[in-house]
Scaffold this motif. Structure first.
Motif, PDB file in Angstrom:
ATOM      1  N   ASN A 162      22.250 -16.751  18.281  1.00  0.00           N
ATOM      2  CA  ASN A 162      23.600 -17.275  18.144  1.00  0.00           C
ATOM      3  C   ASN A 162      24.643 -16.288  18.658  1.00  0.00           C
ATOM      4  O   ASN A 162      25.638 -16.682  19.280  1.00  0.00           O
ATOM      5  CB  ASN A 162      23.889 -17.630  16.684  1.00  0.00           C
ATOM      6  CG  ASN A 162      23.047 -18.792  16.191  1.00  0.00           C
ATOM      7  OD1 ASN A 162      22.773 -19.726  16.932  1.00  0.00           O
ATOM      8  ND2 ASN A 162      22.628 -18.733  14.933  1.00  0.00           N
ATOM      9  N   TYR A 166      27.372 -16.854  21.727  1.00  0.00           N
ATOM     10  CA  TYR A 166      28.796 -16.566  21.629  1.00  0.00           C
ATOM     11  C   TYR A 166      29.243 -15.596  22.718  1.00  0.00           C
ATOM     12  O   TYR A 166      30.335 -15.729  23.291  1.00  0.00           O
ATOM     13  CB  TYR A 166      29.134 -15.993  20.252  1.00  0.00           C
ATOM     14  CG  TYR A 166      29.565 -17.026  19.232  1.00  0.00           C
ATOM     15  CD1 TYR A 166      30.744 -17.753  19.413  1.00  0.00           C
ATOM     16  CD2 TYR A 166      28.814 -17.263  18.081  1.00  0.00           C
ATOM     17  CE1 TYR A 166      31.155 -18.695  18.485  1.00  0.00           C
ATOM     18  CE2 TYR A 166      29.219 -18.204  17.141  1.00  0.00           C
ATOM     19  CZ  TYR A 166      30.388 -18.916  17.336  1.00  0.00           C
ATOM     20  OH  TYR A 166      30.798 -19.843  16.428  1.00  0.00           O
ATOM     21  N   VAL A 193      26.542 -22.998  17.193  1.00  0.00           N
ATOM     22  CA  VAL A 193      27.752 -22.514  17.849  1.00  0.00           C
ATOM     23  C   VAL A 193      28.714 -23.665  18.136  1.00  0.00           C
ATOM     24  O   VAL A 193      29.914 -23.589  17.850  1.00  0.00           O
ATOM     25  CB  VAL A 193      27.396 -21.771  19.147  1.00  0.00           C
ATOM     26  CG1 VAL A 193      28.652 -21.440  19.942  1.00  0.00           C
ATOM     27  CG2 VAL A 193      26.626 -20.499  18.833  1.00  0.00           C
ATOM     28  N   GLN A 196      30.245 -24.988  14.838  1.00  0.00           N
ATOM     29  CA  GLN A 196      31.198 -24.058  14.234  1.00  0.00           C
ATOM     30  C   GLN A 196      32.542 -24.122  14.954  1.00  0.00           C
ATOM     31  O   GLN A 196      33.601 -24.129  14.317  1.00  0.00           O
ATOM     32  CB  GLN A 196      30.643 -22.631  14.279  1.00  0.00           C
ATOM     33  CG  GLN A 196      29.598 -22.348  13.208  1.00  0.00           C
ATOM     34  CD  GLN A 196      29.120 -20.905  13.235  1.00  0.00           C
ATOM     35  OE1 GLN A 196      29.435 -20.146  14.146  1.00  0.00           O
ATOM     36  NE2 GLN A 196      28.341 -20.531  12.227  1.00  0.00           N
ATOM     37  N   ILE A 197      32.509 -24.192  16.270  1.00  0.00           N
ATOM     38  CA  ILE A 197      33.755 -24.242  17.035  1.00  0.00           C
ATOM     39  C   ILE A 197      34.466 -25.574  16.811  1.00  0.00           C
ATOM     40  O   ILE A 197      35.698 -25.637  16.739  1.00  0.00           O
ATOM     41  CB  ILE A 197      33.467 -24.020  18.529  1.00  0.00           C
ATOM     42  CG1 ILE A 197      32.898 -22.607  18.744  1.00  0.00           C
ATOM     43  CG2 ILE A 197      34.721 -24.220  19.377  1.00  0.00           C
ATOM     44  CD1 ILE A 197      32.445 -22.327  20.145  1.00  0.00           C
ATOM     45  N   GLU A 202      30.722 -24.300   8.787  1.00  0.00           N
ATOM     46  CA  GLU A 202      31.480 -23.119   8.413  1.00  0.00           C
ATOM     47  C   GLU A 202      30.717 -21.873   8.840  1.00  0.00           C
ATOM     48  O   GLU A 202      29.483 -21.831   8.778  1.00  0.00           O
ATOM     49  CB  GLU A 202      31.716 -23.074   6.897  1.00  0.00           C
ATOM     50  CG  GLU A 202      32.698 -24.123   6.395  1.00  0.00           C
ATOM     51  CD  GLU A 202      33.021 -23.930   4.933  1.00  0.00           C
ATOM     52  OE1 GLU A 202      32.523 -22.949   4.349  1.00  0.00           O
ATOM     53  OE2 GLU A 202      33.765 -24.755   4.376  1.00  0.00           O
ATOM     54  N   ALA A 203      31.447 -20.868   9.278  1.00  0.00           N
ATOM     55  CA  ALA A 203      30.836 -19.590   9.650  1.00  0.00           C
ATOM     56  C   ALA A 203      30.796 -18.705   8.407  1.00  0.00           C
ATOM     57  O   ALA A 203      31.825 -18.210   7.951  1.00  0.00           O
ATOM     58  CB  ALA A 203      31.643 -18.924  10.762  1.00  0.00           C
ATOM     59  N   MET A 208      29.543 -13.904  12.608  1.00  0.00           N
ATOM     60  CA  MET A 208      29.861 -15.229  13.122  1.00  0.00           C
ATOM     61  C   MET A 208      31.353 -15.537  12.960  1.00  0.00           C
ATOM     62  O   MET A 208      31.969 -16.173  13.809  1.00  0.00           O
ATOM     63  CB  MET A 208      29.029 -16.291  12.388  1.00  0.00           C
ATOM     64  CG  MET A 208      27.531 -16.262  12.684  1.00  0.00           C
ATOM     65  SD  MET A 208      27.114 -16.662  14.397  1.00  0.00           S
ATOM     66  CE  MET A 208      26.806 -15.002  15.043  1.00  0.00           C
ATOM     67  N   TYR A 211      33.092 -13.705  15.773  1.00  0.00           N
ATOM     68  CA  TYR A 211      32.887 -14.389  17.052  1.00  0.00           C
ATOM     69  C   TYR A 211      33.724 -15.668  17.123  1.00  0.00           C
ATOM     70  O   TYR A 211      34.336 -15.972  18.154  1.00  0.00           O
ATOM     71  CB  TYR A 211      31.409 -14.726  17.245  1.00  0.00           C
ATOM     72  CG  TYR A 211      30.601 -13.606  17.863  1.00  0.00           C
ATOM     73  CD1 TYR A 211      30.866 -13.179  19.158  1.00  0.00           C
ATOM     74  CD2 TYR A 211      29.561 -13.002  17.167  1.00  0.00           C
ATOM     75  CE1 TYR A 211      30.122 -12.153  19.731  1.00  0.00           C
ATOM     76  CE2 TYR A 211      28.809 -11.978  17.740  1.00  0.00           C
ATOM     77  CZ  TYR A 211      29.087 -11.559  19.024  1.00  0.00           C
ATOM     78  OH  TYR A 211      28.361 -10.554  19.594  1.00  0.00           O
ATOM     79  N   LEU A 212      33.753 -16.419  16.037  1.00  0.00           N
ATOM     80  CA  LEU A 212      34.521 -17.659  16.010  1.00  0.00           C
ATOM     81  C   LEU A 212      36.016 -17.378  16.177  1.00  0.00           C
ATOM     82  O   LEU A 212      36.720 -18.107  16.899  1.00  0.00           O
ATOM     83  CB  LEU A 212      34.266 -18.395  14.695  1.00  0.00           C
ATOM     84  CG  LEU A 212      34.933 -19.773  14.537  1.00  0.00           C
ATOM     85  CD1 LEU A 212      34.505 -20.713  15.645  1.00  0.00           C
ATOM     86  CD2 LEU A 212      34.596 -20.369  13.172  1.00  0.00           C
ATOM     87  N   ARG A 216      38.475 -18.733  19.256  1.00  0.00           N
ATOM     88  CA  ARG A 216      39.723 -19.449  19.003  1.00  0.00           C
ATOM     89  C   ARG A 216      40.922 -18.736  19.632  1.00  0.00           C
ATOM     90  O   ARG A 216      41.873 -19.380  20.086  1.00  0.00           O
ATOM     91  CB  ARG A 216      39.926 -19.612  17.505  1.00  0.00           C
ATOM     92  CG  ARG A 216      38.958 -20.627  16.889  1.00  0.00           C
ATOM     93  CD  ARG A 216      39.088 -20.699  15.391  1.00  0.00           C
ATOM     94  NE  ARG A 216      38.232 -21.766  14.851  1.00  0.00           N
ATOM     95  CZ  ARG A 216      37.985 -21.946  13.565  1.00  0.00           C
ATOM     96  NH1 ARG A 216      38.537 -21.131  12.671  1.00  0.00           N
ATOM     97  NH2 ARG A 216      37.191 -22.922  13.172  1.00  0.00           N
TER      98      ARG A 216
END
Length: 273
Positions: A162, A166, A193, A196-197, A202-203, A208, A211-212, A216
């Motif tokens: 993962n 990312y 991935v 989550q985006i 939920e991360a 994570m 990375y999220l 964003r």
């Protein structure tokens, strides 16, 4: 053809042939036949050395800048408002003018196609590869006028599947930001991935979450950005690049290669204007 056209040079000097193809093995095979035999005999008269072609990193950067840089006049040009006027004849016979609603017009130095290319939809296919010994990414960035960029990343650190996904997504978004595109659509085969985006998952893990947040932040630089999950069978080229990157090759023909010492969330944030 070169040996025939430049025979005096071939006869007087040692010729070094830089190539990524096994020409020496092909011409010196014992089972060679047909035209290859004739070529081997003809070229054996000269002192020819076959050497591996090194990666031309500077040329890759020059090509990328030439294809993706917006002309200076289109950056500095500004819209100009020109009022539209109408003649009015007064009862006394005098002629006056009345300003109507201003009409916005672009400077004549701005090419019309620049707006089209900046608003065109760019697409990227990303995939990450992770194993106990090595990790890497592959991505393909496509744009207008058949622009295609194949990109491979080799990691100097270990990462999960993962995290590798990312990293590939972040690298592709950074490239798209540098091309000043406004609309980007990303395709990946990672369900975690993508969801989550999209806000479906939920991360929970700390990395994570980082990375999220980085995705964003990059997404805010586009007018339109979306991530679509696709089956692995539709992402084969990016998958091949992700597995090729950790193999250690430094010259991959037309494929851009980058080595990452640290993950993108461990490096200091750099604001891209």
């Amino acid at each position: 053809m070169a040996a025939r056209k430049l025979r005096p040079y071939f006869q007087a000097h040692t010729i070094k042939v830089l190539t990524d193809q096994p020409l020496r093995q092909v011409l010196h095979r014992s089972d060679t036949s047909g035209r290859l035999v004739k070529w081997a005999v003809e070229l054996s008269k000269f002192d020819i050395q076959y050497l591996p072609r090194p990666a031309i990193k500077a040329q890759v950067l020059v090509d990328f800048i030439a294809e993706c840089t917006i002309p200076q006049q289109s950056i500095t040009s500004e819209a100009v408002e020109i009022p539209v006027v109408e003649e009015i004849t007064t009862p006394g016979g005098l002629v006056g003018v009345e300003a109507a609603t201003p009409v916005r017009t672009e400077s004549a130095t701005v090419p019309a196609e620049q707006d089209v290319s900046s608003e065109a939809l760019w697409e990227e296919y990303v995939d990450g590869s992770s194993s106990k010994s090595s990790c890497g990414d592959g991505l393909i960035l496509t744009g207008p006028e058949n622009f295609i960029l194949d990109y491979a990343l080799r990691f100097g650190f270990l990462a999960s599947n993962n995290e590798a996904e990312y990293e590939a997504l972040n690298a592709g978004m950074n490239l798209a930001v540098q091309t000043r595109t406004q609309r980007l659509r990303a395709y990946c085969d990672s369900q975690l991935v993508a969801n989550q985006i999209q806000g479906l998952y939920e991360a929970g893990d700390e990395r994570m979450i980082k990375y999220l947040a980085k995705v964003r932040l990059l997404a805010s630089k586009f007018k339109c950005f979306e991530v679509i999950r696709i089956p692995r069978t539709e992402n084969t080229k990016a998958d091949v690049l992700s597995k090729l990157a950790p193999s250690g090759y430094t010259a991959l023909g037309s494929i851009c290669m980058e080595f990452l010492k640290k993950s993108s969330i461990d490096n200091k944030a750099v604001e891209i204007m």
